[in-house]
Design an enzyme around this catalytic site. Structure first.
Site, PDB file in Angstrom:
ATOM      1  N   HIS A 198       0.862  -1.178   0.000  1.00 31.21           N
ATOM      2  CA  HIS A 198       0.000   0.000   0.000  1.00 31.21           C
ATOM      3  C   HIS A 198       0.902   1.233   0.000  1.00 31.21           C
ATOM      4  O   HIS A 198       2.018   1.206   0.532  1.00 31.21           O
ATOM      5  CB  HIS A 198      -0.881   0.021   1.242  1.00 31.21           C
ATOM      6  N   GLU A 215       0.880   3.932   1.731  1.00 32.78           N
ATOM      7  CA  GLU A 215       1.289   4.392   3.065  1.00 32.78           C
ATOM      8  C   GLU A 215       2.421   3.539   3.630  1.00 32.78           C
ATOM      9  O   GLU A 215       3.374   4.065   4.212  1.00 32.78           O
ATOM     10  CB  GLU A 215       0.112   4.346   4.046  1.00 32.78           C
ATOM     11  N   CYS A 273      -6.668   2.275   5.308  1.00 38.30           N
ATOM     12  CA  CYS A 273      -7.257   1.028   5.795  1.00 38.30           C
ATOM     13  C   CYS A 273      -6.696   0.732   7.190  1.00 38.30           C
ATOM     14  O   CYS A 273      -5.846   1.471   7.707  1.00 38.30           O
ATOM     15  CB  CYS A 273      -6.927  -0.113   4.837  1.00 38.30           C
ATOM     16  N   CYS A 298      -2.820   0.300   7.296  1.00 33.43           N
ATOM     17  CA  CYS A 298      -2.102   1.560   7.128  1.00 33.43           C
ATOM     18  C   CYS A 298      -2.312   2.500   8.310  1.00 33.43           C
ATOM     19  O   CYS A 298      -1.381   3.191   8.727  1.00 33.43           O
ATOM     20  CB  CYS A 298      -2.502   2.209   5.815  1.00 33.43           C
TER      21      CYS A 298
END
EC number: 3.5.4.33
Length: 148
Positions: free
Chosen positions: A48, A50, A78, A81
């Site tokens: 991801h 992040e 999410c 993250c």
């Protein structure tokens, strides 16, 4: 946030879910890291935007604590993250569009309000959200039309 949106567009062009991130030094307002989702290319569900940005920033400054830095994300983080943001002690979280399905800041799980939250950053939402939302809608329309 505009730089994070540029990263999201790069992800879009690579057929990745268009999420972009920048991490900014609070002392001089300079971007130290920018990233975007890279799950499909790396074949890794942990890639991801992040997570990539936090990992890169920690390596760059040789510290696990990013308390002198802010993170700008085009989409509500999410749970994974949000937890990484908490554990890295980023001072402030700015995000664009809400994510009613997977968001873990204000939409669903509300990770930062939970007892398991390690550290709660200052949170600012809705930053250029219409741009982020449009990019997400365009991406998923493209995916759906490819399936049909």
């Amino acid at each position: 946030m505009e730089q994070a949106l540029k990263q999201a567009r790069l992800a879009f062009d690579k057929n990745e879910v268009p999420v972009g991130v920048v991490i900014v030094c609070r002392l001089n307002q300079k971007i130290i890291v920018s990233s975007h989702n890279n799950i499909e290319e790396k074949k890794n569900p942990l890639c991801h935007a992040e997570i990539i940005a936090i990992n890169t920033a920690c390596n760059l400054i040789s510290s696990k604590n990013l308390n002198d830095y802010d993170i700008y994300v085009t989409l509500e983080p999410c749970a994974m993250c949000a937890s990484a943001i908490s554990h890295s002690r980023l001072k402030r979280l700015f995000y664009g569009a809400s994510d009613s399905k997977h968001g873990a800041v204000e939409s669903n799980l509300r990770y930062f309000n939970s007892n398991s939250c390690f550290y709660r950053p200052e949170i600012y939402s809705g930053i250029l959200s219409e741009h982020s939302r449009f990019l997400m809608q365009e991406f998923f329309q493209r995916i759906r039309s490819a399936i049909d």
